[in-house]
Write a protein that holds these residues in place. Structure first.
Motif, PDB file in Angstrom:
ATOM      1  N   UNK A 203       0.922  -1.113  -0.077  1.00  0.00           N
ATOM      2  CA  UNK A 203       0.049   0.056   0.031  1.00  0.00           C
ATOM      3  C   UNK A 203       0.901   1.187   0.021  1.00  0.00           C
ATOM      4  N   UNK A 204       2.163   1.004   0.082  1.00  0.00           N
ATOM      5  CA  UNK A 204       3.004   2.359   0.301  1.00  0.00           C
ATOM      6  C   UNK A 204       3.814   2.326  -1.190  1.00  0.00           C
ATOM      7  N   UNK A 205       3.276   3.522  -1.847  1.00  0.00           N
ATOM      8  CA  UNK A 205       3.689   3.961  -2.988  1.00  0.00           C
ATOM      9  C   UNK A 205       5.287   4.034  -3.344  1.00  0.00           C
ATOM     10  N   UNK A 206       5.861   3.274  -4.352  1.00  0.00           N
ATOM     11  CA  UNK A 206       7.301   3.545  -4.694  1.00  0.00           C
ATOM     12  C   UNK A 206       7.761   5.085  -4.878  1.00  0.00           C
ATOM     13  N   UNK A 207       6.913   5.691  -5.418  1.00  0.00           N
ATOM     14  CA  UNK A 207       7.140   6.934  -6.074  1.00  0.00           C
ATOM     15  C   UNK A 207       7.305   8.092  -4.828  1.00  0.00           C
ATOM     16  N   UNK A 208       6.994   7.691  -3.612  1.00  0.00           N
ATOM     17  CA  UNK A 208       7.312   8.559  -2.483  1.00  0.00           C
ATOM     18  C   UNK A 208       8.832   8.860  -2.250  1.00  0.00           C
TER      19      UNK A 208
ATOM     20  N   UNK B  32       3.355  -0.570  11.949  1.00  0.00           N
ATOM     21  CA  UNK B  32       2.502  -0.194  13.312  1.00  0.00           C
ATOM     22  C   UNK B  32       0.950  -0.563  13.269  1.00  0.00           C
ATOM     23  N   UNK B  33       0.325  -0.620  12.108  1.00  0.00           N
ATOM     24  CA  UNK B  33      -1.172  -1.015  12.043  1.00  0.00           C
ATOM     25  C   UNK B  33      -1.088  -2.480  12.345  1.00  0.00           C
ATOM     26  N   UNK B  34       0.071  -3.111  11.978  1.00  0.00           N
ATOM     27  CA  UNK B  34      -0.286  -4.705  12.472  1.00  0.00           C
ATOM     28  C   UNK B  34       0.385  -4.947  13.968  1.00  0.00           C
ATOM     29  N   UNK B  35       0.590  -3.695  14.600  1.00  0.00           N
ATOM     30  CA  UNK B  35       0.922  -3.633  16.025  1.00  0.00           C
ATOM     31  C   UNK B  35       2.792  -4.012  16.425  1.00  0.00           C
ATOM     32  N   UNK B  36       3.199  -3.824  14.817  1.00  0.00           N
ATOM     33  CA  UNK B  36       4.681  -4.045  14.822  1.00  0.00           C
ATOM     34  C   UNK B  36       5.210  -2.805  15.321  1.00  0.00           C
ATOM     35  N   UNK B  37       5.458  -2.503  16.386  1.00  0.00           N
ATOM     36  CA  UNK B  37       5.870  -1.070  16.671  1.00  0.00           C
ATOM     37  C   UNK B  37       6.360  -1.038  18.043  1.00  0.00           C
TER      38      UNK B  37
ATOM     39  N   UNK C 127       9.636   6.064   4.127  1.00  0.00           N
ATOM     40  CA  UNK C 127      10.146   5.358   5.152  1.00  0.00           C
ATOM     41  C   UNK C 127       9.055   5.396   6.270  1.00  0.00           C
ATOM     42  N   UNK C 128       8.650   6.443   6.468  1.00  0.00           N
ATOM     43  CA  UNK C 128       7.833   6.906   7.513  1.00  0.00           C
ATOM     44  C   UNK C 128       6.155   6.104   7.223  1.00  0.00           C
TER      45      UNK C 128
ATOM     46  N   UNK D  38       4.545   3.244   9.617  1.00  0.00           N
ATOM     47  CA  UNK D  38       3.109   3.452   9.848  1.00  0.00           C
ATOM     48  C   UNK D  38       2.432   2.142   9.685  1.00  0.00           C
ATOM     49  N   UNK D  39       2.587   1.469   8.347  1.00  0.00           N
ATOM     50  CA  UNK D  39       1.805   0.275   7.940  1.00  0.00           C
ATOM     51  C   UNK D  39       2.349  -0.914   8.871  1.00  0.00           C
TER      52      UNK D  39
END
Length: 279
Positions: free
Chosen positions: A143-148, A162-167, A154-155, A159-160
């Motif tokens: 879901x994180x675009x390569x063009x960013x 962290x959504x899976x509680x990997x934080x 990285x951020x 965040x993605x």
């Protein structure tokens, strides 16, 4: 009797669309007629950067001007789409209006959210429902675009996760990780393995971005912009101090440069408009 531009083309989205359609006409502007959806991306990217710069400097006249340039580039894309028979500005308005109402169900519907975190969770839930299970990516990372830009990406990757509680659970854990990564950078540099050093420096940067994200204050990009601006202003002051002695920074010894830099850091920090800034 001459007619003013605002009389020919009213100050509105429709007025600007009319101008762009005229420029794209067979007897219009050769440069504008030549543009494609892809060729316009570079100009949109540049105008967005100039708008962000004006906002960061709180340069209100330039903010107004650069907003116009960004809007022009966005509407140029609409005109290109019109020519292809793909969609119109009305379609764009309809889609974004519907999306904003749908995703703010706590304002326009019956959902409940009392904090920014709850709103973000609701937004993600509604977005996932919109896309449907069939379209769900194999990985959250998809879901994180390569063009960013790398800092943004990285951020968003973090965040993605962290959504899976990997934080992390507390800030101290992140700063400990930064210290660990810095030690690994020093070890890699001492080893003389340049490739490994590059890798460890990248890990260190990634960990610093993680600290910025975890604190939930500013984005990594905004934080970097502010630091860039602070350094720029301080270096300009250093140049002024050197010039007062008839020199440039290149004329000074490292010790003299260090002394001037310490002097600059003791000065009040202002932005270009004379507003008090941050130390």
């Amino acid at each position: 009797m001459s007619v003013s531009p605002s009389e020919m083309y009213p100050p509105s989205a429709e007025g600007l669309l009319a101008i762009l359609r005229r420029l794209r006409a067979p007897d219009g502007c050769p440069w504008d007629r030549k543009q494609t959806r892809q060729s316009l991306v570079r100009h949109l990217d540049g105008e967005c950067a100039e708008l962000i710069d004006a906002i960061m400097r709180e340069d209100v006249p330039n903010i107004r001007e650069e907003l116009g340039d960004v809007l022009m580039n966005l509407l140029f894309q609409v005109v290109v789409a019109e020519e292809k028979g793909e969609f119109t500005l009305t379609d764009v308005w309809r889609e974004i209006n519907d999306k904003m109402v749908r995703r703010h169900a706590h304002v326009f519907g019956t959902a409940h959210a009392d904090s920014a975190d709850e709103v973000a969770g609701l937004w993600r839930k509604i977005k996932a429902e919109e896309k449907g299970h069939a379209d769900r990516p194999a990985s959250l990372m998809d879901e994180v675009k390569l063009t960013l830009c790398p800092l943004d990406r990285a951020e968003k990757l973090q965040r993605k996760a962290a959504e899976a509680r990997f934080d992390w659970s507390r800030t101290g854990e992140v700063t400990d990780k930064i210290a660990e990564e810095l030690a690994e950078v020093r070890e890699a540099l001492a080893s003389g393995d340049e490739e490994h050093a590059d890798e460890e420096i990248g890990d260190l940067l990634f960990s610093v971005v993680n600290l910025i994200r975890f604190r939930r204050r500013r984005s990594a990009v905004e934080t970097m912009r502010r630091s860039n601006r602070k350094f720029e202003l301080r270096f300009r002051k250093l140049e002024q101090l050197a010039a007062s002695a008839g020199k440039t920074p290149a004329d000074l010894t490292p010790a003299e440069l260090d002394a001037l830099w310490r002097e600059v850091k003791r000065m009040p920090s202002d932005d270009a408009d004379g507003k008090q800034g941050e130390e």
